[in-house]
Design a protein around this motif. Sequence first.
Motif, PDB file in Angstrom:
ATOM      1  N   TYR A   5       5.553 -21.191  39.879  1.00  0.00           N
ATOM      2  CA  TYR A   5       4.862 -22.490  39.718  1.00  0.00           C
ATOM      3  C   TYR A   5       5.575 -22.853  38.265  1.00  0.00           C
ATOM      4  O   TYR A   5       5.929 -22.213  37.274  1.00  0.00           O
ATOM      5  CB  TYR A   5       3.505 -22.547  39.462  1.00  0.00           C
ATOM      6  CG  TYR A   5       2.818 -22.567  40.749  1.00  0.00           C
ATOM      7  CD1 TYR A   5       2.526 -23.597  41.635  1.00  0.00           C
ATOM      8  CD2 TYR A   5       2.236 -21.086  40.946  1.00  0.00           C
ATOM      9  CE1 TYR A   5       1.886 -23.355  42.957  1.00  0.00           C
ATOM     10  CE2 TYR A   5       1.571 -20.968  42.327  1.00  0.00           C
ATOM     11  CZ  TYR A   5       1.310 -22.045  43.086  1.00  0.00           C
ATOM     12  OH  TYR A   5       0.788 -21.831  44.352  1.00  0.00           O
ATOM     13  N   HIS A   6       5.658 -24.172  37.672  1.00  0.00           N
ATOM     14  CA  HIS A   6       5.805 -24.856  36.704  1.00  0.00           C
ATOM     15  C   HIS A   6       4.947 -25.640  36.109  1.00  0.00           C
ATOM     16  O   HIS A   6       4.090 -25.047  35.478  1.00  0.00           O
ATOM     17  CB  HIS A   6       7.262 -25.579  36.834  1.00  0.00           C
ATOM     18  CG  HIS A   6       8.570 -24.820  36.852  1.00  0.00           C
ATOM     19  ND1 HIS A   6       8.768 -24.271  38.275  1.00  0.00           N
ATOM     20  CD2 HIS A   6       9.522 -24.193  36.059  1.00  0.00           C
ATOM     21  CE1 HIS A   6       9.997 -23.637  37.899  1.00  0.00           C
ATOM     22  NE2 HIS A   6      10.373 -23.622  36.576  1.00  0.00           N
ATOM     23  N   HIS A   7       4.773 -26.951  36.569  1.00  0.00           N
ATOM     24  CA  HIS A   7       3.691 -27.765  36.061  1.00  0.00           C
ATOM     25  C   HIS A   7       2.480 -27.969  37.040  1.00  0.00           C
ATOM     26  O   HIS A   7       2.816 -27.717  38.216  1.00  0.00           O
ATOM     27  CB  HIS A   7       4.136 -29.267  36.146  1.00  0.00           C
ATOM     28  CG  HIS A   7       5.219 -29.588  35.077  1.00  0.00           C
ATOM     29  ND1 HIS A   7       5.209 -29.705  33.824  1.00  0.00           N
ATOM     30  CD2 HIS A   7       6.626 -29.844  35.096  1.00  0.00           C
ATOM     31  CE1 HIS A   7       5.930 -30.006  32.952  1.00  0.00           C
ATOM     32  NE2 HIS A   7       7.188 -30.033  33.969  1.00  0.00           N
ATOM     33  N   PHE A  58       3.951 -18.686  36.186  1.00  0.00           N
ATOM     34  CA  PHE A  58       4.442 -19.840  35.613  1.00  0.00           C
ATOM     35  C   PHE A  58       5.570 -19.783  34.911  1.00  0.00           C
ATOM     36  O   PHE A  58       5.739 -18.672  33.983  1.00  0.00           O
ATOM     37  CB  PHE A  58       3.301 -20.654  35.048  1.00  0.00           C
ATOM     38  CG  PHE A  58       2.296 -20.896  35.769  1.00  0.00           C
ATOM     39  CD1 PHE A  58       1.908 -22.049  36.142  1.00  0.00           C
ATOM     40  CD2 PHE A  58       1.077 -19.794  35.832  1.00  0.00           C
ATOM     41  CE1 PHE A  58       0.801 -22.112  37.039  1.00  0.00           C
ATOM     42  CE2 PHE A  58      -0.104 -20.254  36.371  1.00  0.00           C
ATOM     43  CZ  PHE A  58      -0.311 -21.634  37.004  1.00  0.00           C
ATOM     44  N   ASP A  59       6.562 -20.665  34.998  1.00  0.00           N
ATOM     45  CA  ASP A  59       7.686 -20.524  34.008  1.00  0.00           C
ATOM     46  C   ASP A  59       7.580 -21.813  33.116  1.00  0.00           C
ATOM     47  O   ASP A  59       6.969 -22.837  33.617  1.00  0.00           O
ATOM     48  CB  ASP A  59       9.100 -20.795  34.755  1.00  0.00           C
ATOM     49  CG  ASP A  59       9.550 -19.390  35.304  1.00  0.00           C
ATOM     50  OD1 ASP A  59       8.717 -18.702  35.233  1.00  0.00           O
ATOM     51  OD2 ASP A  59      10.473 -19.284  35.989  1.00  0.00           O
ATOM     52  N   ASP A  60       8.034 -21.627  31.710  1.00  0.00           N
ATOM     53  CA  ASP A  60       8.225 -22.700  31.027  1.00  0.00           C
ATOM     54  C   ASP A  60       7.039 -22.956  29.953  1.00  0.00           C
ATOM     55  O   ASP A  60       7.396 -23.514  28.886  1.00  0.00           O
ATOM     56  CB  ASP A  60       8.552 -24.093  31.414  1.00  0.00           C
ATOM     57  CG  ASP A  60       9.987 -23.919  32.306  1.00  0.00           C
ATOM     58  OD1 ASP A  60      10.532 -23.050  32.233  1.00  0.00           O
ATOM     59  OD2 ASP A  60      10.275 -25.102  32.942  1.00  0.00           O
ATOM     60  N   GLY A  61       5.833 -22.578  30.257  1.00  0.00           N
ATOM     61  CA  GLY A  61       4.720 -22.611  29.238  1.00  0.00           C
ATOM     62  C   GLY A  61       4.322 -23.989  29.187  1.00  0.00           C
ATOM     63  O   GLY A  61       4.308 -24.529  27.797  1.00  0.00           O
ATOM     64  N   ASN A  72       9.158 -13.089  28.970  1.00  0.00           N
ATOM     65  CA  ASN A  72      10.304 -13.852  28.513  1.00  0.00           C
ATOM     66  C   ASN A  72      10.878 -14.731  29.230  1.00  0.00           C
ATOM     67  O   ASN A  72      11.294 -14.197  30.477  1.00  0.00           O
ATOM     68  CB  ASN A  72      11.126 -12.373  28.042  1.00  0.00           C
ATOM     69  CG  ASN A  72      12.294 -12.610  27.277  1.00  0.00           C
ATOM     70  OD1 ASN A  72      12.649 -13.870  26.959  1.00  0.00           O
ATOM     71  ND2 ASN A  72      12.517 -11.837  26.133  1.00  0.00           N
ATOM     72  N   HIS A  73      11.292 -15.844  29.000  1.00  0.00           N
ATOM     73  CA  HIS A  73      12.104 -16.815  29.634  1.00  0.00           C
ATOM     74  C   HIS A  73      13.113 -17.277  28.814  1.00  0.00           C
ATOM     75  O   HIS A  73      13.851 -18.262  29.055  1.00  0.00           O
ATOM     76  CB  HIS A  73      11.267 -18.036  30.107  1.00  0.00           C
ATOM     77  CG  HIS A  73      11.696 -18.752  31.277  1.00  0.00           C
ATOM     78  ND1 HIS A  73      12.394 -18.523  32.420  1.00  0.00           N
ATOM     79  CD2 HIS A  73      11.332 -20.102  31.564  1.00  0.00           C
ATOM     80  CE1 HIS A  73      12.619 -19.336  33.161  1.00  0.00           C
ATOM     81  NE2 HIS A  73      12.201 -20.520  32.655  1.00  0.00           N
ATOM     82  N   THR A  74      13.725 -16.504  27.830  1.00  0.00           N
ATOM     83  CA  THR A  74      14.924 -16.727  26.968  1.00  0.00           C
ATOM     84  C   THR A  74      14.168 -17.492  25.833  1.00  0.00           C
ATOM     85  O   THR A  74      13.117 -18.215  26.182  1.00  0.00           O
ATOM     86  CB  THR A  74      16.132 -17.184  27.305  1.00  0.00           C
ATOM     87  OG1 THR A  74      15.860 -18.809  27.688  1.00  0.00           O
ATOM     88  CG2 THR A  74      16.627 -16.683  28.683  1.00  0.00           C
ATOM     89  N   ASP A  96      15.343 -20.548  24.319  1.00  0.00           N
ATOM     90  CA  ASP A  96      15.347 -21.974  24.270  1.00  0.00           C
ATOM     91  C   ASP A  96      15.958 -22.177  25.764  1.00  0.00           C
ATOM     92  O   ASP A  96      16.321 -23.580  25.977  1.00  0.00           O
ATOM     93  CB  ASP A  96      16.431 -22.346  23.256  1.00  0.00           C
ATOM     94  CG  ASP A  96      17.691 -21.656  23.512  1.00  0.00           C
ATOM     95  OD1 ASP A  96      17.766 -20.504  24.327  1.00  0.00           O
ATOM     96  OD2 ASP A  96      18.699 -21.940  22.813  1.00  0.00           O
ATOM     97  N   HIS A  97      15.347 -21.501  26.859  1.00  0.00           N
ATOM     98  CA  HIS A  97      15.786 -22.163  28.380  1.00  0.00           C
ATOM     99  C   HIS A  97      17.252 -22.455  28.377  1.00  0.00           C
ATOM    100  O   HIS A  97      17.582 -23.417  29.090  1.00  0.00           O
ATOM    101  CB  HIS A  97      15.092 -23.097  28.646  1.00  0.00           C
ATOM    102  CG  HIS A  97      14.531 -23.206  30.008  1.00  0.00           C
ATOM    103  ND1 HIS A  97      15.434 -23.742  30.988  1.00  0.00           N
ATOM    104  CD2 HIS A  97      13.665 -22.777  30.749  1.00  0.00           C
ATOM    105  CE1 HIS A  97      14.971 -23.358  32.076  1.00  0.00           C
ATOM    106  NE2 HIS A  97      13.889 -22.981  31.860  1.00  0.00           N
ATOM    107  N   LEU A  98      18.158 -21.705  28.030  1.00  0.00           N
ATOM    108  CA  LEU A  98      19.521 -22.054  28.076  1.00  0.00           C
ATOM    109  C   LEU A  98      20.012 -21.454  29.522  1.00  0.00           C
ATOM    110  O   LEU A  98      19.596 -20.696  30.176  1.00  0.00           O
ATOM    111  CB  LEU A  98      20.536 -21.041  27.220  1.00  0.00           C
ATOM    112  CG  LEU A  98      20.675 -19.638  27.535  1.00  0.00           C
ATOM    113  CD1 LEU A  98      21.862 -18.812  26.482  1.00  0.00           C
ATOM    114  CD2 LEU A  98      19.507 -18.844  27.022  1.00  0.00           C
TER     115      LEU A  98
END
Length: 365
Positions: free
Chosen positions: A46-48, A102-105, A157-159, A161-163
């Motif tokens: 999931y994201h949002h 979830f990705d992106d926090g 870890n999702h890097t 800065d999301h590059l």
Amino acid sequence: MKFTRRHIAALNYATLISSFILISLFQAAPANAQTKNQSNAVILLYHHVSASTPASTSVPPEIFKEHMTYLAEHYSVLPLPVIVNAIKNSKPLPDKAIAVTFDDGFENILTNGHSVMNALSLPYTIFINPAEIGRQKSQLNWEQVKKLHEEGVDFANHTLDHLHMLDRLNGESEAAWLDRVWKNVEEAEAQIREHTGESLKYLAYPFGEFNQQLANRVKQAGYIGFGQHSGGVGPHSDFAALPRFPAAGPYARMSSLKVKMASLAMPVLSQTLQNPEFAANTLVGKQSITVRQEDVRLKQAACYFQGETLPVDFSDNTLSYTLDKALPIGRSRVNCTAPSASKPGRYYWYSQPFFVARENGTYPD
Ligand SMILES: [Zn+2]
């Protein structure tokens, strides 16, 4: 399996898993094959959790609650590290093991998702970009990350800065590229460790993009990689790119999601395609996977690309598909499914992602 984590909830999982192991022992499971069959899980992505964020990566709070309530009733929702460790070591898992990620926090995970997870006592993992944490109001800040971590949420870890990890800079050599993106990953891991004390060495590739060189580095450095292609996870999975099923936006519909939740990891022993990154206009052609067949009804397998059925052929325990069509710029994938012989209504699922850069060496969002 290590249970060094703080939360009491972990004790419940420990009890669940150990009683499961006990049951398996009494069932006298001598064959490694049987243990391997029992080591299967699905990871949701999931994201949002919001009705007012981009629809393609969002699930409205009431739909999210519906998903999680269904999981709580029908599945063993386990912490991602419990699932990864069990599968890596070919240890049995409950029949329907699943992890929620979830990705992106985004902050709406805390405001709209966390109470649902808490009320149902469901563990979950958030893959974050430390350089983005607290930068905007829509993002979690470090205080919130700490609080959630203390309440049992795993952070990974999702890097930094999301590059786009596969973007090449002008004139950059392959060695310089790999060095640059790997430094980014290590810096992110250091910041997560600094703020939470936790360092799982789990990397979710932004946009699910990776190639063979990057996957090799992930393995060498002792990390586990997570993608955004679909499929179940099992002992024969590639631990540099474990699949996760996106469960938001167009994928949020319960009817199709139920089939994915129940999916089994295709036990791939070998495959012809090694690198998912392609130059523009290359044809993928004929590719094969060789599987451990016991329970896979391989002759009933079907493969799909962009909604079209691909020509397939079989020999012994090998399935081949032919994709004679130029890959689009960006991300695409072939999915193959085959019914289980012993578990009616459940499918072995295999997904091969493809990544193609624009002419200037960069990737679209
Ligand atoms: Zn992301």
